[in-house]
Structure formats: C-alpha cells, structure tokens
Design a protein around this motif. Sequence first.
Motif, mmCIF file in Angstrom:
data_model
loop_
_atom_site.group_PDB
_atom_site.id
_atom_site.type_symbol
_atom_site.label_atom_id
_atom_site.label_comp_id
_atom_site.label_asym_id
_atom_site.label_seq_id
_atom_site.Cartn_x
_atom_site.Cartn_y
_atom_site.Cartn_z
ATOM 1 N N VAL A 20 33.238 27.924 46.600
ATOM 2 C CA VAL A 20 33.164 28.930 45.533
ATOM 3 C C VAL A 20 31.748 29.124 45.007
ATOM 4 O O VAL A 20 31.492 30.062 44.265
ATOM 5 C CB VAL A 20 34.122 28.603 44.365
ATOM 6 C CG1 VAL A 20 35.574 28.688 44.818
ATOM 7 C CG2 VAL A 20 33.814 27.250 43.747
ATOM 8 N N GLY A 21 30.838 28.232 45.372
ATOM 9 C CA GLY A 21 29.457 28.366 44.925
ATOM 10 C C GLY A 21 28.670 27.116 45.204
ATOM 11 O O GLY A 21 29.179 26.144 45.769
ATOM 12 N N ARG A 62 33.791 33.018 38.454
ATOM 13 C CA ARG A 62 35.110 33.579 38.768
ATOM 14 C C ARG A 62 35.167 33.707 40.284
ATOM 15 O O ARG A 62 34.227 34.192 40.904
ATOM 16 C CB ARG A 62 35.215 34.939 38.106
ATOM 17 C CG ARG A 62 36.451 35.695 38.451
ATOM 18 C CD ARG A 62 36.388 37.065 37.806
ATOM 19 N NE ARG A 62 37.539 37.833 38.213
ATOM 20 C CZ ARG A 62 37.828 39.018 37.771
ATOM 21 N NH1 ARG A 62 37.025 39.597 36.892
ATOM 22 N NH2 ARG A 62 38.892 39.641 38.177
ATOM 23 N N ALA A 63 36.275 33.255 40.886
ATOM 24 C CA ALA A 63 36.386 33.291 42.341
ATOM 25 C C ALA A 63 37.826 33.583 42.746
ATOM 26 O O ALA A 63 38.755 33.418 41.947
ATOM 27 C CB ALA A 63 35.940 31.957 42.936
ATOM 28 N N ASP A 114 43.667 34.113 47.871
ATOM 29 C CA ASP A 114 44.332 35.209 47.153
ATOM 30 C C ASP A 114 44.718 34.881 45.709
ATOM 31 O O ASP A 114 45.463 35.619 45.093
ATOM 32 C CB ASP A 114 45.573 35.715 47.905
ATOM 33 C CG ASP A 114 45.204 36.353 49.232
ATOM 34 O OD1 ASP A 114 44.138 36.992 49.300
ATOM 35 O OD2 ASP A 114 45.982 36.207 50.191
ATOM 36 N N ARG A 115 44.219 33.803 45.163
ATOM 37 C CA ARG A 115 44.507 33.455 43.773
ATOM 38 C C ARG A 115 43.206 33.500 42.983
ATOM 39 O O ARG A 115 42.218 32.893 43.364
ATOM 40 C CB ARG A 115 45.116 32.055 43.693
ATOM 41 C CG ARG A 115 45.735 31.741 42.354
ATOM 42 C CD ARG A 115 46.455 30.391 42.408
ATOM 43 N NE ARG A 115 47.267 30.219 41.230
ATOM 44 C CZ ARG A 115 48.585 30.304 41.199
ATOM 45 N NH1 ARG A 115 49.262 30.543 42.295
ATOM 46 N NH2 ARG A 115 49.244 30.137 40.068
ATOM 47 N N GLU A 116 43.234 34.205 41.830
ATOM 48 C CA GLU A 116 42.048 34.282 40.987
ATOM 49 C C GLU A 116 41.907 32.992 40.192
ATOM 50 O O GLU A 116 42.856 32.543 39.560
ATOM 51 C CB GLU A 116 42.153 35.457 40.020
ATOM 52 C CG GLU A 116 42.080 36.811 40.682
ATOM 53 C CD GLU A 116 42.166 37.920 39.649
ATOM 54 O OE1 GLU A 116 41.202 38.695 39.547
ATOM 55 O OE2 GLU A 116 43.194 37.972 38.937
ATOM 56 N N VAL A 117 40.704 32.430 40.220
ATOM 57 C CA VAL A 117 40.448 31.139 39.600
ATOM 58 C C VAL A 117 39.158 31.219 38.788
ATOM 59 O O VAL A 117 38.215 31.905 39.172
ATOM 60 C CB VAL A 117 40.330 30.041 40.689
ATOM 61 C CG1 VAL A 117 40.004 28.690 40.089
ATOM 62 C CG2 VAL A 117 41.596 29.956 41.515
ATOM 63 N N LEU A 152 40.808 26.433 36.852
ATOM 64 C CA LEU A 152 42.115 26.847 36.331
ATOM 65 C C LEU A 152 42.420 28.246 36.855
ATOM 66 O O LEU A 152 41.510 28.990 37.227
ATOM 67 C CB LEU A 152 42.089 26.929 34.804
ATOM 68 C CG LEU A 152 41.587 25.780 33.990
ATOM 69 C CD1 LEU A 152 40.233 26.110 33.424
ATOM 70 C CD2 LEU A 152 42.542 25.553 32.854
ATOM 71 N N ASP A 153 43.689 28.608 36.783
ATOM 72 C CA ASP A 153 44.030 30.007 37.037
ATOM 73 C C ASP A 153 43.194 30.856 36.090
ATOM 74 O O ASP A 153 42.997 30.503 34.922
ATOM 75 C CB ASP A 153 45.520 30.263 36.784
ATOM 76 C CG ASP A 153 46.403 29.799 37.936
ATOM 77 O OD1 ASP A 153 45.872 29.438 39.002
ATOM 78 O OD2 ASP A 153 47.634 29.804 37.760
#
Length: 161
Positions: free
Chosen positions: A21-22, A34-35, A39-42, A54-55
Amino acid sequence: MGQQHAVSSIPKEEDDSSVLVGRTEDFKKSKRIRATVNDREVAIFYHEGQYHALDLRCYHAGGPLHLGEIEDINGQSCIVCPWHQYKIALATGEGLYQGIDPHAHSPAPKWFSKGVKQRIHKVTVKNGGVYVTLSDTSICYDSDYYASEKYKKTVSPVMKT
C-alpha cells in the motif's frame, strides 16, 4: 569479474494475500494513506510508531475515516469519524462512547466499549514496504456493510471521498 546487480529500493508484492500500500517514507510524511486492497477500501494510519489498518468507511454511517482526527481516549489511540464524531480504537476496531453509570455513587462520565464494530486488518512492514492483509471475513462486523458491493452501488459519485 562478477556482475554487480543494482538493489531495487522499490518494495515488491509479498504474496497473494498481502498487498503493498506504500513505502514507510510515504507514511512518515502523510501519517495516513487510503488504499484499495483486494477490492476493499482501507485506511492505513501511522501513529506513534505503529501502523493500523481499518475499513475506510465508519461502521455507523459510512463516514470517511481517513479524513478523521486521531485522539487519545481512555489510553487508546482512536480515529474520530468526521461525520458524526464516532470514536474507534485503532488497535481493536472497538467503538467507544462516553456514558454515566446511574448506579454509581458519584455518577461521572466514563468511557465504555460498544464492542468491535470496525474491521481491522493486519499491517506488515518489510524492506521499506507497508503491506496490508485483509482480516478473516467469516466473522461479520458492522463496517462490512459499507465495504459491500450493495452499498457501493447505492453511493452517488458526490458522496465518494
């Protein structure tokens, strides 16, 4: 003479379950990213030397947690949802609220847990990369609704942040 190989400073994907994610240096500047992980925003936070994922959407009404402020509440680092000020412990996903026990001798406000409401995810740091592995979805949490395809289809483009 042997060949010299340049060592890449760019982290690579670890396996199918963890997603890059980074880079650690990205987090030291922004403190949050934000990533989308499988297919899930976290929302991923770097706070007081620790990473938390977290979600992205608050369990209460889908507020954008990556835009919230972090506060220390009752000894826990919590994200405060910018929409309705719901407090969520970064380490556990517990929803916290302040209340008064009417049966107490001197009723003073205290912090209580609503239980785990927000899905948290595993964060791993390796070779300068920050990776997120989604948690087991066989257990349901309130925030799952806002990560569902059903919810995503009902959100207007204006609401997306």
